[in-house]
Design an enzyme around this catalytic site. Structure first.
Site, PDB file in Angstrom:
ATOM      1  N   LYS A  86       0.840  -1.191   0.000  1.00 31.86           N
ATOM      2  CA  LYS A  86       0.000   0.000   0.000  1.00 31.86           C
ATOM      3  C   LYS A  86       0.882   1.250   0.000  1.00 31.86           C
ATOM      4  CE  LYS A  86      -3.986   1.793   2.623  1.00 31.86           C
ATOM      5  NZ  LYS A  86      -4.906   1.486   3.755  1.00 31.86           N
TER       6      LYS A  86
ATOM      7  N   SER B 255      -9.321   1.622   2.292  1.00 35.63           N
ATOM      8  CA  SER B 255      -8.346   2.415   1.562  1.00 35.63           C
ATOM      9  C   SER B 255      -7.245   1.600   0.896  1.00 35.63           C
ATOM     10  CB  SER B 255      -7.705   3.435   2.511  1.00 35.63           C
ATOM     11  OG  SER B 255      -7.083   2.799   3.608  1.00 35.63           O
TER      12      SER B 255
ATOM     13  N   SER C  83     -10.395  -0.977   6.033  1.00 34.77           N
ATOM     14  CA  SER C  83      -9.568  -0.656   4.865  1.00 34.77           C
ATOM     15  C   SER C  83      -8.750  -1.818   4.328  1.00 34.77           C
ATOM     16  CB  SER C  83      -8.641   0.516   5.180  1.00 34.77           C
ATOM     17  OG  SER C  83      -9.373   1.718   5.270  1.00 34.77           O
TER      18      SER C  83
END
Length: 480
Positions: free
Chosen positions: A80, A155, A179
């Site tokens: 990420k 996310s 997320s």
């Protein structure tokens, strides 16, 4: 070689170690898939291909000397975008940080490299990691490989999309409101939200931030539950300060078959109703457990008021999220507080965002009592099976938050209900593992969440491994 794209990270590592493919060949293979599929998906947004090629060459030379770096020796991996990797940008999707380049690896990155992985890029996120979609003004919008018109979740949306499309061997995300779990559900992959603070998050924060934020965790995402276990154990454990007095000693999964599990089922809730197909998928998982001889109960719940618990989570969540704002943003919120034209719901949100220390302490006290209630509950039950989200992946919606909604079958519901099912594990510091159950209805995948007791990470992952063996495994989206 298409099958290679959808193997687990452990399988990929084994292929390199037994020399059926070199680390250089495997990297080239995945980079070719990135070149082919990423333009439409926009999932991998930070490239580190040159250093990855150098790493692959070193991995092959090491193996030629019978030197094995770890079980994931030379396996291509992405992360990420919010993880610090020395020399790479870490913007968190915020234009104010568009030039923020990390000068050292996050602690978790250092530990993952000890498995032998070869990091070659970073994946897309929403602005400040604060959405169930993944788009921002720096990198643009990430699409779901199951349907490009839909969001991959957020996310950690870029992470899930990259895994589902077979563009990477492993990834790791973060979670404060689902997320990790929401994107895993939207894209049909596995994800693990660990017990709070089990995986030290140093190097996963804004520039200059060293303190650990409440609620937030980092954790792995993969195409197999066994990869979740390997990556969790690699990243877990005390940091340098804590290691003077603490050591990692997670208890293994206590049951080797589904028959040993005592399973509570939380299938639906009037506070955040889920689609009929989601309820069917939970029933399908439950039926497999029952057929195997496990104990199942649809009525078992901890001794807490669920509505109050959800309010408590939102109290803490908004306070934590606002603490990350710049001074200018915070002062702007303060200026809004006395606006007489706000609705009651808008005022409640502002009050939560601008919570005093006393407000936060009272909310933490309520949360702590809830944690003890869950502790008592898990003396009788091993895990809880529950939804991840009210719906499968929804179409891209970049309107302001207050204008967005969720369509749950034929009912229009609040967009904010999207974090209801994820909030309980976050607020109570509990581990939660998401498994895919296949694609149904509109051809979209649906995940199921497995929540367990604090530090029961190997129990929830172990349960996921057994369900994976029973048929709830990763299936690639059509066309990849």
């Amino acid at each position: 070689m298409t099958e290679l794209a959808f193997q687990s990270a452990l399988q990929l590592g084994s292929a390199i170690r037994n020399k059926s493919i070199s680390a250089t060949e495997m990297l080239d293979y995945f980079l070719a898939r990135v070149e082919k599929f990423n333009p439409a998906l926009n999932a991998i947004v930070v490239e580190d291909f040159d250093r990855a090629r150098e790493c692959a060459i070193k991995a092959d030379k090491a193996l030629a000397r019978d030197e094995v770096w770890g079980p994931l020796h030379g396996v291509p991996m992405t992360l990420k975008e919010s993880y610090d990797v020395a020399g790479l940008l870490t913007t968190r999707g915020n234009p104010d940080l568009k030039d923020n380049r990390a000068d050292r690896d996050a602690l978790s990155v250092t530990r993952l490299k000890q498995l032998g992985v070869n990091l070659f890029g970073k994946t897309n996120v929403p602005y400040n990691l604060a959405d169930m979609q993944s788009f921002n003004d720096i990198y643009g919008t990430t699409n779901n490989p199951w349907d490009l018109s839909r969001a991959p979740g957020g996310s950690s949306g870029g992470s899930a999309a990259s895994l589902a499309a077979g563009m990477t061997g492993l990834d790791s995300g973060s979670d404060i409101g689902g997320s990790i779990r929401n994107p895993a559900h939207f894209c049909g992959v596995f994800g693990h939200k660990p017990t709070f603070s089990l995986l030290p998050p140093r190097g996963h924060a804004g520039p200059g931030v060293l303190g650990e934020s409440d609620l937030t965790v980092i954790g792995p995402m993969a195409r197999s539950a066994i990869d979740l276990e390997v990556a969790t154990l690699a990243m877990a454990g005390p940091d340098e300060i804590q290691s003077a007095g603490y050591q990692l000693n997670l208890q293994p999964c206590p049951h080797s078959t589904l028959a040993g599990f005592r399973v509570a089922v939380w299938q639906n809730d009037e506070l955040a109703p889920v689609t009929e197909e989601t309820r069917k998928r939970i029933d399908a998982v439950v039926q497999v457990v029952k057929d195997a001889g496990g104990i199942v109960d649809y009525k078992a719940q901890p001794d807490i008021d669920i509505a109050n618990a959800n309010d408590n989570y939102n109290d803490l969540l908004l306070a934590v999220m606002t603490s990350r704002h710049s001074q200018e943003e915070y002062e702007r919120l303060q200026g809004k507080l006395n606006n007489p034209g706000f609705s009651e719901s808008h005022y409640t949100q502002l009050r939560r965002q601008l919570a005093s220390y006393r407000d936060y302490a009272l909310a933490n006290e309520a949360r702590t009592k809830s944690r003890w209630a869950w502790h008592e509950f898990f003396k009788s039950w091993d895990v809880v099976i529950m939804p991840v989200m009210p719906t499968p992946a929804f179409e891209h919606d970049h309107r302001p938050y207050h204008e967005r909604t969720l369509q749950v079958d034929n009912e229009t519901r609040s967009y904010g209900e999207g974090v209801f099912w994820s909030g309980h594990a976050i607020n109570n510091y509990l581990p939660s593992t998401v498994i895919p159950t296949g694609a149904f209805g509109e051809g979209l995948p649906i995940g199921v969440q497995i929540m367990g007791p604090e530090y029961g990470d190997l129990k929830t992952i172990g349960f996921a491994r057994l369900l994976e063996a029973a048929g709830f495994r990763f299936v690639p989206p059509p066309g990849y």
